[in-house]
Motif scaffolding. Structure first.
Motif: not given
Length: 425
Positions: A333, A335, A342, A361-363, A365-366, A371, A374-375, A383
């Protein structure tokens, strides 16, 4: 009106699909190890195929088929089982002329039967099965049974049992048929209308009746084993000796007749004894057929096969509390420490994927903490955190999520490390 699923069907959601992949891959792998090749047949066929192949006295044909007329009035049926279609393909494509005999085929796909939905049984269900066509050697009966038993062991099911029987050859079955008619005829009015219709057409089906299975005449019915001629006895004895030789335990049950008209000689079922199923539940059933290829205008060619419902096998795994391994875990993941990186995150995730590394990846906008959470939810093995400092130095912080260890790597070192992790998953 709210549109919902038709009764007897279900959606297989993303968090369930891994279990299906697990079973399908195990079945594919073991079939190919036994030198069976995959065949894919149409989901619908001419209705006559199943009337002739499955048998017009079976519940499948008389009660359970989804049959419809096409725009030219031809009667078509959604396939209720796999054997008839495979044998039709064997004849139509003249596989009986193949120098490699027997022809060994396996299949996996949706089938359709109009019956009462219940646990592990749907109106649209998935069946995996195989057929070995072109040999009357009893050792291939043992091979087919062995493959099925080994499949169940490979997925972790231990509380299973094998039930076998012999229906004998044509001569033996005719003598048994006469004995069954004489046995049931005086009291046939005590049985359901289906059994009454089957008495002279196919009395063997009375032994398989769901309505009258507890009738005392069923329990006292003449056993097929008492009517086997010497050839049939010898065949069954060889099948049992081969099973003994490869260490497969079995129980002989003379009432096991299966629900299809095309069986003769060896029939078998593999049952689950898992707690929570209640009574023993059939996971797999099959048997030998002589005459089915001829029924479809092919040469006199013997065959043997089996089928199993995937939904029922999954239910058995659930009752046995067998955890399905994740076949595609998330390796990395990526980060973003700051929004400004980005573009680099998008570029790196794409590069990892191009190297065959499972990356995300994060979608949403955390923030950094979000993030990381989420991982963790996605069970990422690693990560990698990238911020403006990492862009400037060219070294990234890689974290092993299992151990918590962190270390600095260049982008090339990152890819090398993750490629190894991908290979180990």
């Amino acid at each position: 009106m709210e549109i919902q699923l038709p009764r007897g069907t279900r959606d297989i959601l993303p968090d369930e699909v891994a279990s299906w992949h697990f079973l399908e891959e195990k079945f594919r792998s073991i079939c190919e190890n036994y030198r069976y090749s995959e065949i894919r047949t149409p989901i619908f066929e001419h209705t006559e195929l199943f009337e002739r192949g499955v048998g017009d006295s079976t519940d499948i044909v008389t009660k359970e088929m989804y049959t419809f007329a096409d725009k030219k009035g031809r009667s078509l049926t959604l396939r209720p089982e796999g054997t008839a279609s495979v044998v039709r393909a064997f004849v139509e494509h003249k596989m009986f002329g193949d120098v490699n005999q027997p022809v060994k085929l396996y299949y996996n796909g949706p089938m359709f039967r109009y019956e009462r939905p219940q646990g592990g049984r749907q109106r649209q269900f998935t069946q995996m099965g195989l057929e070995a066509i072109g040999s009357d050697d009893p050792s291939i009966d043992a091979e087919v049974i062995s493959l099925a038993m080994n499949f169940f062991r490979s997925i972790g099911l231990k509380n299973i049992s094998l039930i076998i029987n012999s229906l004998g050859d044509k001569e033996s079955r005719l003598k048994h048929r006469e004995a069954l008619i004489a046995h049931f005829e005086p009291r046939i009015d005590e049985f359901c209308s289906d059994c009454q219709a089957r008495l002279y057409k196919n009395p063997l089906r009375i032994l398989d009746c769901k309505t009258d299975h507890a009738h005392p005449l069923v329990a006292s019915a003449p056993s097929i084993l008492d009517f086997l001629n010497e050839e049939s006895k010898d065949y069954f004895a060889k099948v049992k000796s081969f099973l003994d030789a490869i260490g497969i335990n079995y129980t002989v049950d003379p009432t096991l007749v299966r629900g299809l008209d095309y069986y003769n000689h060896t029939t078998f079922e593999i049952m689950s004894d898992e707690e929570g199923f209640g009574a023993k539940t059939t996971l797999c059933g099959g048997g030998r057929y002589h005459g089915l290829v001829q029924e479809f205008d092919g040469p006199d060619t013997p065959g043997i096969g089996f089928g199993m419902g995937v939904e029922r096998v999954l239910l058995a795994l659930d009752k046995a509390k067998i955890e399905i391994p994740d076949a595609n875990p998330l390796v990395c993941y990526v980060i973003a420490a700051q929004p400004e990186v980005e573009e680099k995150i998008v570029q790196l995730v794409n590069r990892l994927r191009m190297h065959g590394i499972s990356a995300e990846k994060d979608y949403q906008k955390r923030k950094l903490k979000g993030q990381l959470k989420d991982a963790d939810r996605k069970k990422a093995k690693y990560t990698v955190i990238i911020g403006e400092d990492e862009l400037r130095t060219g070294e990234y912080t890689l974290k092993d999520m299992a151990t918590g260890k962190q270390f600095l790597v260049t982008e090339d070192e990152l890819i090398t490390t993750l490629e190894k992790a991908e290979g180990d998953k």
